[in-house]
Design a protein around this motif. Structure first.
Motif, PDB file in Angstrom:
ATOM      1  N   TYR A 145       9.905 -36.438   5.561  1.00 36.31           N
ATOM      2  CA  TYR A 145      10.169 -35.353   6.510  1.00 36.31           C
ATOM      3  C   TYR A 145      10.094 -35.864   7.950  1.00 36.31           C
ATOM      4  O   TYR A 145      10.932 -35.516   8.788  1.00 36.31           O
ATOM      5  N   TYR A 150       8.551 -27.533   8.035  1.00 35.80           N
ATOM      6  CA  TYR A 150       8.522 -28.071   6.679  1.00 35.80           C
ATOM      7  C   TYR A 150       7.280 -27.555   5.940  1.00 35.80           C
ATOM      8  O   TYR A 150       6.164 -27.685   6.427  1.00 35.80           O
ATOM      9  N   CYS A 191       5.679 -27.616   1.811  1.00 33.08           N
ATOM     10  CA  CYS A 191       5.821 -28.202   0.473  1.00 33.08           C
ATOM     11  C   CYS A 191       4.699 -27.678  -0.409  1.00 33.08           C
ATOM     12  O   CYS A 191       3.522 -27.966  -0.153  1.00 33.08           O
ATOM     13  N   THR A 205      16.234 -33.389   1.487  1.00 31.59           N
ATOM     14  CA  THR A 205      15.275 -33.118   2.554  1.00 31.59           C
ATOM     15  C   THR A 205      15.494 -34.073   3.724  1.00 31.59           C
ATOM     16  O   THR A 205      15.223 -33.721   4.874  1.00 31.59           O
ATOM     17  N   ASP A 260      10.022 -27.303   0.257  1.00 29.48           N
ATOM     18  CA  ASP A 260      10.122 -28.272  -0.831  1.00 29.48           C
ATOM     19  C   ASP A 260       9.292 -27.771  -2.014  1.00 29.48           C
ATOM     20  O   ASP A 260       8.062 -27.757  -1.961  1.00 29.48           O
ATOM     21  N   THR A 310      19.576 -27.916  -4.006  1.00 33.33           N
ATOM     22  CA  THR A 310      19.140 -27.239  -2.791  1.00 33.33           C
ATOM     23  C   THR A 310      19.754 -25.854  -2.747  1.00 33.33           C
ATOM     24  O   THR A 310      20.939 -25.689  -3.055  1.00 33.33           O
ATOM     25  N   LEU A 354      12.010 -25.178   5.849  1.00 24.78           N
ATOM     26  CA  LEU A 354      12.530 -26.104   4.842  1.00 24.78           C
ATOM     27  C   LEU A 354      11.447 -26.222   3.771  1.00 24.78           C
ATOM     28  O   LEU A 354      10.408 -26.858   4.000  1.00 24.78           O
TER      29      LEU A 354
END
Length: 410
Positions: free
Chosen positions: A135, A180, A182, A112, A214, A260, A212
């Motif tokens: 992040y 981002y 998560c 990340t 997570d 990933t 992105l």
């Protein structure tokens, strides 16, 4: 004299958890007889599963035999692990991936942070707030975050996650280049429904946003209706990179292994308007700057998916979620409000009483109950007025911590 990367100088003096460690060490020096219980940093306490240890022992013996010794492995990860990951983590959920779309690494934190290597410096970044500090800090280091003004970075779009929206971010009225997400969330412990996640994927498709995602804590999901992967959403492979980890599930925090997923359908664009495969860029980056995760470690990770390994990991998850239940009940019986978490995640997001600031309550709990937490404001402006507690401690320490907190407040 060499010129330095001055973007590093923009960072706060210390990483959040370094500040916590210093405060705890100072407390221990002045209270030498105090036995401090840490429920702050998300490090695990259960040992590696037996199946993992057996696989790693066998791999060590292989490395000691000239016939089975292995030198450099593939930077992307051995096929025995990537194919196992695809079979168990994705195919079972109806998700189709190719071996070349999975990249084994030394952990989700590294990936990340490093993913920014393949993205231009002038991308606009969006984050949920509060958020895992890596992040933000990794984008500051690359010069992508702008300047710090009133505890916010000028080129970062902060999307508040508060009790008003049940800690699920609302779709903004402006676009960004990188977002981002998560889930289950660190730090709040919130989980996201398929409907809410689909809304974000649709937003990304419409606005050409790179997500992105997570998913390091997906194994803690208890609700069968909560998605474990963003790729459970149609067309998400066109807009999302997913990060996974063995750290909090199989105890790999000290062993280091994660992976990933970068689908081959996922594209970026140059300033000239040329579309480029992000999969190919990441592969090139890894071949240049990463020599691969060790063979011994990858054999251990493979064993996580064996029948014995899966059962042992399930026991570990059950143990930590049992801690979370004990903690949630203990905190609420002490008169505190657990605003989020503890149900589908190993984190509990606790509102501080009487509008006390995060750091002030951190100090009060440390001195009053000798229990370490993490100040919520360290995760972003919307974290002020909260602290994060983790259920990764031992069962004995979790019980003892709740008793201390109850005694301290009563």
């Amino acid at each position: 004299m060499a010129l330095v990367n001055e973007h590093f100088l923009k960072l706060p003096g210390n990483y959040l958890f370094s500040d916590i460690a210093k405060k705890v060490q100072t407390f221990k020096r002045t209270h030498s007889k105090a036995e401090v219980i840490s429920l702050g940093i998300g490090d695990v306490t259960r040992p590696l599963p037996q199946a993992v240890r057996d696989a790693m022992h066998k791999a060590v013996e292989e490395m000691g035999d000239v016939k089975t010794f292995r030198g450099y492995g593939p930077e992307q990860g051995y096929s025995f692990l990537t194919e196992t990951i695809i079979k168990h983590d994705y195919a079972t959920r109806g998700i189709s991936l190719e071996p070349g779309e999975v990249f084994v690494s030394d952990g989700a934190k590294s990936d990340t942070g490093n993913i920014g290597d393949i993205l231009r410096q002038d991308n606009c970044v969006g984050v949920t707030d509060p958020i895992y500090p890596v992040y933000i800090d990794s984008n500051v280091m690359s010069g992508r975050a702008g300047v710090l003004e009133d505890n916010k970075w000028s080129n970062v779009i902060y999307i508040p996650c508060t009790e008003k929206n049940h800690f699920i971010p609302e779709i903004p009225d402006r676009r960004m280049d990188i977002l981002y997400l998560c889930y289950p969330n660190n730090p709040t412990g919130a989980s996201i429904t398929k409907e809410a996640l689909k809304a974000w994927v649709d937003y990304a498709l419409t606005n050409q946003v790179l997500i992105l995602y997570d998913a390091a804590y997906e194994a803690y999901i208890q609700d069968p209706d909560i998605p474990h992967s963003i790729y459970e959403i149609k067309d998400a492979k066109k807009v999302a990179i997913e990060f996974r980890s063995f750290s909090k599930t199989a105890g790999f925090t000290g062993v280091r292994c994660g992976y990933t997923v970068i689908p081959k359908d996922l594209k970026g664009v140059t300033v000239q308007g040329e579309t480029v495969s992000l999969n190919q860029l990441w592969n090139r980056r890894q071949c240049t700057k990463f020599n691969g995760t060790s063979y011994i470690t990858q054999r251990g990770a493979e064993a996580v998916y064996s029948p014995e390994g899966a059962a042992q990991v399930k026991e570990i998850i059950h143990y930590y979620m049992g801690n979370a239940k004990i903690m949630k009940e203990g905190l609420e019986s002490a008169g505190l409000k657990v605003a989020c978490g503890g149900d589908n995640a190993p984190y509990l997001w606790l509102r501080t009483p009487d509008n006390v600031s995060s750091w002030a309550f951190f100090d009060q709990m440390l001195h009053g109950a000798k229990v370490v937490s993490t100040p919520g404001v360290g995760f972003g402006p919307s974290g002020e007025g909260y602290i994060r507690l983790t259920s990764f401690g031992t069962r004995e320490n979790c019980i003892e911590a709740m008793e201390r907190i109850h005694k301290w407040l009563k």
